[in-house]
Design an enzyme around this catalytic site. Sequence first.
Site, PDB file in Angstrom:
ATOM      1  N   HIS A 160      81.553  30.484  56.112  1.00  0.00           N
ATOM      2  CA  HIS A 160      80.589  30.096  55.069  1.00  0.00           C
ATOM      3  C   HIS A 160      80.497  31.109  53.930  1.00  0.00           C
ATOM      4  CE1 HIS A 160      79.077  27.820  58.573  1.00  0.00           C
ATOM      5  NE2 HIS A 160      78.820  26.901  57.670  1.00  0.00           N
ATOM      6  N   GLU A 219      77.233  35.711  60.317  1.00  0.00           N
ATOM      7  CA  GLU A 219      78.543  36.042  59.735  1.00  0.00           C
ATOM      8  C   GLU A 219      78.568  37.490  59.245  1.00  0.00           C
ATOM      9  OE1 GLU A 219      80.046  32.933  57.165  1.00  0.00           O
ATOM     10  OE2 GLU A 219      79.885  31.442  58.770  1.00  0.00           O
TER      11      GLU A 219
END
Length: 258
Positions: free
Chosen positions: A6, A79
């Site tokens: 992402h 992330e």
Amino acid sequence: MERIYHLQLKKEMLKGARFALLTGNPQRVEKIAKFYDPRARHISTHREFTSWLGYLDTVPVITISTGIGGPSTAIVIEELAKLGIDTFIRLGTSGAIQKYIKLPDLIITTGAIRLDGTSTHYAPIEYPAVADHEIVSALIHAADALSLPYHVGITASTDAFYPGQERYESFSGYIIKNFQGTLQEWQKLGVLNYEMESATLFTVCNVLKLRAGCITCAIVNRVVKNKDQIQQKTLALAEEIIAKAGIEALRQLFSTIS
Ligand code: URA
């Protein structure tokens, strides 16, 4: 290494950074990064996630947008943690619900009421959403050092801006029974403000053994007449204040935590 899904970042792009400043709005990221490093540079934009990297007194710091709310905030934490970040400070805006809070006072959140959905995917609802105590101390130190008025306490962290924060000026004007009367209830229980990311941030970071803190600037006061509408002037001032406070808190953390 491939870019992470992402955020579209890879570890080398972070230059060994451990510290992240998070803010909701992608358009606020550059301003915050340039506050601590005029030579900060844009490293990625994908969906609602815009990332800039700069150096605060020789220490690499990423500033990144989370977008609004829990789901995208959890993606940022997951992330960035994979890329080596272990300390997250949210710099945001919020709506005060105590009469004595003026605009644009700072609010340092010690714990969040989990009115989000994302955090329940990480821990049962009995698990508390609490900030890291060293980050709370650093944020208090920063506000004191900058002589900025601040309040420390509990935040109601919702998934919905309108019904979740009991705003009747929504399209339908209807709020389900579960949320009717909740603003007054939180106010009576001493809750300071409403925002939309801290419950997820604190829960996910504690579960993943990461550190998190949250400082927001009150841009409306929901219980003071004529102070419940967002003014552009207040918003612009808020952005400057949260950036200064966040940067000062980071400096304090650099000197106190390993
Ligand atoms: N952010 C929120 O979530 N609520 C407000 O009232 C202001 C900013």
